[in-house]
Motif scaffolding. Structure first.
Motif, short mmCIF file in Angstrom:
data_model
loop_
_atom_site.label_atom_id
_atom_site.label_comp_id
_atom_site.label_asym_id
_atom_site.label_seq_id
_atom_site.Cartn_x
_atom_site.Cartn_y
_atom_site.Cartn_z
N UNK A 83 37.49 49.95 12.02
CA UNK A 83 36.69 48.76 12.30
C UNK A 83 37.63 47.69 12.85
N UNK A 84 37.27 47.17 14.01
CA UNK A 84 38.10 46.13 14.63
C UNK A 84 37.26 44.89 14.88
N UNK A 85 37.81 43.75 14.53
CA UNK A 85 37.11 42.48 14.78
C UNK A 85 38.21 41.47 15.04
N UNK A 86 38.42 41.14 16.31
CA UNK A 86 39.50 40.21 16.65
C UNK A 86 40.83 40.74 16.14
N UNK A 87 41.55 39.90 15.39
CA UNK A 87 42.89 40.28 14.91
C UNK A 87 42.84 41.29 13.76
N UNK A 88 41.67 41.57 13.25
CA UNK A 88 41.56 42.45 12.07
C UNK A 88 41.27 43.89 12.49
N UNK A 89 42.11 44.81 12.01
CA UNK A 89 41.86 46.25 12.21
C UNK A 89 41.96 46.90 10.84
N UNK A 117 48.75 31.81 5.34
CA UNK A 117 48.48 33.25 5.18
C UNK A 117 48.88 34.00 6.45
N UNK A 118 48.73 33.34 7.58
CA UNK A 118 49.16 34.00 8.82
C UNK A 118 50.67 34.24 8.79
N UNK A 119 51.41 33.20 8.40
CA UNK A 119 52.88 33.32 8.36
C UNK A 119 53.31 34.42 7.40
N UNK A 120 52.52 34.66 6.36
CA UNK A 120 52.87 35.69 5.38
C UNK A 120 52.40 37.08 5.79
N UNK A 121 51.68 37.17 6.92
CA UNK A 121 51.31 38.50 7.43
C UNK A 121 49.84 38.87 7.30
N UNK A 122 48.98 37.94 6.89
CA UNK A 122 47.55 38.27 6.83
C UNK A 122 47.03 38.51 8.25
N UNK A 123 45.99 39.36 8.37
CA UNK A 123 45.44 39.64 9.70
C UNK A 123 44.04 39.04 9.88
N UNK A 124 43.52 38.42 8.85
CA UNK A 124 42.24 37.71 8.98
C UNK A 124 42.18 36.61 7.93
N UNK A 125 41.32 35.63 8.21
CA UNK A 125 41.14 34.49 7.29
C UNK A 125 39.78 34.59 6.64
N UNK A 159 43.57 34.07 13.91
CA UNK A 159 43.07 34.98 12.86
C UNK A 159 41.56 35.15 12.96
N UNK A 160 41.11 36.39 12.80
CA UNK A 160 39.66 36.68 12.75
C UNK A 160 39.09 36.03 11.48
N UNK A 161 37.83 35.66 11.56
CA UNK A 161 37.17 34.95 10.45
C UNK A 161 36.20 35.87 9.71
N UNK A 162 36.39 35.92 8.39
CA UNK A 162 35.50 36.69 7.51
C UNK A 162 34.79 35.68 6.62
N UNK A 163 33.46 35.62 6.71
CA UNK A 163 32.74 34.64 5.88
C UNK A 163 31.38 35.20 5.48
N UNK A 164 30.90 34.73 4.35
CA UNK A 164 29.69 35.31 3.76
C UNK A 164 28.42 34.77 4.37
N UNK A 165 27.43 35.67 4.47
CA UNK A 165 26.08 35.24 4.84
C UNK A 165 25.17 35.62 3.67
N UNK A 166 24.40 34.64 3.18
CA UNK A 166 23.63 34.90 1.97
C UNK A 166 22.13 35.12 2.23
N UNK A 177 29.84 31.90 14.59
CA UNK A 177 31.18 31.45 14.27
C UNK A 177 32.10 32.54 13.74
N UNK A 178 31.52 33.55 13.05
CA UNK A 178 32.35 34.51 12.32
C UNK A 178 32.66 35.75 13.15
N UNK A 179 33.74 36.43 12.78
CA UNK A 179 34.03 37.75 13.37
C UNK A 179 33.49 38.86 12.46
N UNK A 180 33.47 38.57 11.16
CA UNK A 180 32.99 39.56 10.19
C UNK A 180 32.01 38.87 9.24
N UNK A 181 30.84 39.48 9.06
CA UNK A 181 29.84 38.96 8.14
C UNK A 181 30.04 39.63 6.78
#
Ligand code: PEP
Ligand code: MN
Length: 341
Positions: A83-89, A117-125, A159-166, A177-181
């Motif tokens: 699964x790929x979404x922007x910077x997230x694989x 988190x980016x500086x520490x190596x995260x691939x999504x926010x 960073x790709x964005x992961x955020x909740x949809x309720x 706005x989001x890359x991942x729901x």
């Protein structure tokens, strides 16, 4: 049923099979694998004439899919899904790391966290703008204002964005706005929401309900896949047991078990899974050792002041240390954290 086409099958043969499948009142989904093209005939399999599919053009074999979840099952697709979404694989050898606050609280809080988190190596926010809270009196999230801040954080960090949809009504707005729901644990069996995310062009992160069985979870994923959205990640975030020392019980056997049953990647959430900051680093490392395809970790600039889940959030320094530990474990199991291979 799975219709396995011969290597020699042409595009017309495949199209003919789709027509044959649809004529039986079943949905046809074409899965192009590395080794073979298969067509899944999904729906009520006891229809008359199903065996006629075997005599279609250039058909190698027709097999039943035994699992109740058809599109999610390994039987249908032997290879891992990526699964790929922007910077997230995530999946197929890639370990993605999603990190950020439980809730988006302010521009300062979010941007500082995104850069750290980016500086520490995260691939999504990660960051919740619409929060599903147990109490109606708790902070419910910044909603669209929070989504705008997430988009700003993406433009500053990449960073790709992961955020909740309720709610199903919010899917289009969040998808703007989001890359991942993210579908939260409390909503795993909200079937109208799953259908709406199934129609979205954004990838989905489906959390396991705290009292859902693995079959129920995979059938929930099936709703999204059946809607046409193939970019689905599963997220184990802990289940409810009699044990009260941790917020939930984080079953890491889920990782190899689910990977046997499905081609979908599995992400571990050690933050909600334990509910204690001090347990997150060890469970992150353990998740990687168990073969998890990704992690989602709560990080906050000042956890004691967080508006939600501060007690399970890491500081920037703790996240950096956790990442360093995970990198070592990933190396030991011949995988790479974060980086595209
Ligand atoms: C979250 O990710 O902040 C969250 C609410 O998680 P869950 O749905 O797993 O409780
Ligand atoms: Mn949270």
């Amino acid at each position: 049923m799975i219709i396995v086409m011969k290597h020699t099958a042409s595009a017309e043969d495949i199209q003919q099979m789709i027509t044959n499948v649809e004529a039986l009142g079943l949905k046809a989904k074409v899965i192009e694998g590395v080794e073979r093209t298969v067509i899944a005939a999904v729906g009520e399999e006891r229809v008359a004439g199903i065996h006629s599919l075997e005599s279609g053009p250039n058909v190698d074999e027709v097999l039943p899919i035994v699992a109740p979840y058809k599109l999610a099952s390994r039987e249908l697709r032997p290879e891992d899904s990526l699964v790929q979404a922007g910077s997230l694989a995530v999946g197929s050898g890639q370990i993605g790391v999603i990190a950020g606050p439980c809730s988006v609280e302010s521009e300062e809080q979010l941007l500082a966290t995104a850069h750290a988190v980016k500086a520490a190596g995260a691939t999504a926010l990660r960051g919740g703008a619409f929060k599903p809270r147990t109490s109606p009196y708790s902070f419910q999230g910044m909603k669209e204002e929070g989504l705008k801040l997430l988009a700003e954080a993406r433009s500053q960090t990449g960073l790709a964005i992961v955020t909740e949809v309720v709610s199903p009504d919010d899917v289009d707005l969040v998808a703007e706005y989001a890359d991942v729901l993210q579908i939260g644990a409390r909503n795993m069996q909200n079937y109208r929401l799953l259908e709406a995310v199934g129609k979205s062009h954004r990838a989905a992160l489906l959390k396991r309900g705290p009292s859902a069985t693995i079959d129920e979870w995979l059938l929930a994923a099936e709703y999204i896949l059946d809607g046409g959205n193939q970019n689905v990640m599963l997220c184990e975030r802990g289940i409810r047991t009699f044990e009260a020392h941790t917020r939930f019980t984080l079953p890491l056997a889920t990782v190899p078990y689910v990977q046997q049953k499905t081609h979908l990647p599995v992400v571990i959430d050690p933050s909600h899974g334990t509910g204690h900051t001090h347990l997150v680093p060890a469970m992150s490392r353990a998740a990687i050792a168990a073969g998890a395809n990704g992690l989602i970790i709560e990080v906050h600039p000042n956890p004691s002041k967080a508006l939600s889940d501060g007690y399970q959030s890491l500081t920037f320094d703790q996240f950096e240390e956790t990442m360093a530990g995970c990198v070592k474990i990933a190396e030991a199991v011949d995988r790479k954290l974060g980086v595209m291979q």
